[in-house]
Design a protein around this motif. Structure first.
Motif, PDB file in Angstrom:
ATOM      1  N   THR A  33       8.206  -9.706  38.691  1.00 39.94           N
ATOM      2  CA  THR A  33       7.449 -10.658  39.386  1.00 39.94           C
ATOM      3  C   THR A  33       8.479 -11.728  40.249  1.00 39.94           C
ATOM      4  N   TYR A  61       9.862 -12.650  44.366  1.00 41.69           N
ATOM      5  CA  TYR A  61       9.947 -12.022  45.565  1.00 41.69           C
ATOM      6  C   TYR A  61      11.529 -11.951  45.792  1.00 41.69           C
ATOM      7  N   PRO A  62      11.915 -10.535  46.640  1.00 43.95           N
ATOM      8  CA  PRO A  62      10.890 -10.066  47.372  1.00 43.95           C
ATOM      9  C   PRO A  62      10.339  -8.808  46.562  1.00 43.95           C
ATOM     10  N   ALA A  63       9.071  -8.226  46.748  1.00 42.46           N
ATOM     11  CA  ALA A  63       8.524  -7.542  46.012  1.00 42.46           C
ATOM     12  C   ALA A  63       9.071  -6.338  45.817  1.00 42.46           C
TER      13      ALA A  63
END
Length: 91
Positions: free
Chosen positions: A22, A24-26
């Motif tokens: 989890t 960011y970025p995804a």
């Protein structure tokens, strides 16, 4: 070009990702994070906590280390958090 720029690009992309993928970025795929990305993520958090912000004072060194240790394994890479904590405690 070269390997140094490849490492810089990987760290810039990955240093806000958590050990569980989890953050960011995804990510579209989940290869292991580079060790440098894991270390920079922990170090950047420590520096951020130690820096005063308009909405809060700077945290004391041991308070920031305790935060890193509490998040080790979930928010932060366990080994990287331990390494940063040991450096702070020695200094």
């Amino acid at each position: 070009g070269g390997r140094a720029l490849d490492l810089a690009a990987a760290v810039a992309y990955e240093h806000h990702l958590r050990p569980d993928g989890t953050g960011y970025p995804a990510r579209r795929f989940a290869p292991p994070l580079h060790w440098a990305s894991r270390m920079v993520g922990v170090a950047a958090t420590y520096v951020s906590l130690r820096t005063p912000r308009p909405y809060r004072p700077a945290w004391a060194p041991l308070r920031a280390v305790a935060y890193l240790e509490e998040g080790a394994g979930s928010v932060f890479d366990r080994e990287s958090a331990a390494a940063i904590a040991s450096l702070v405690r020695v200094s």
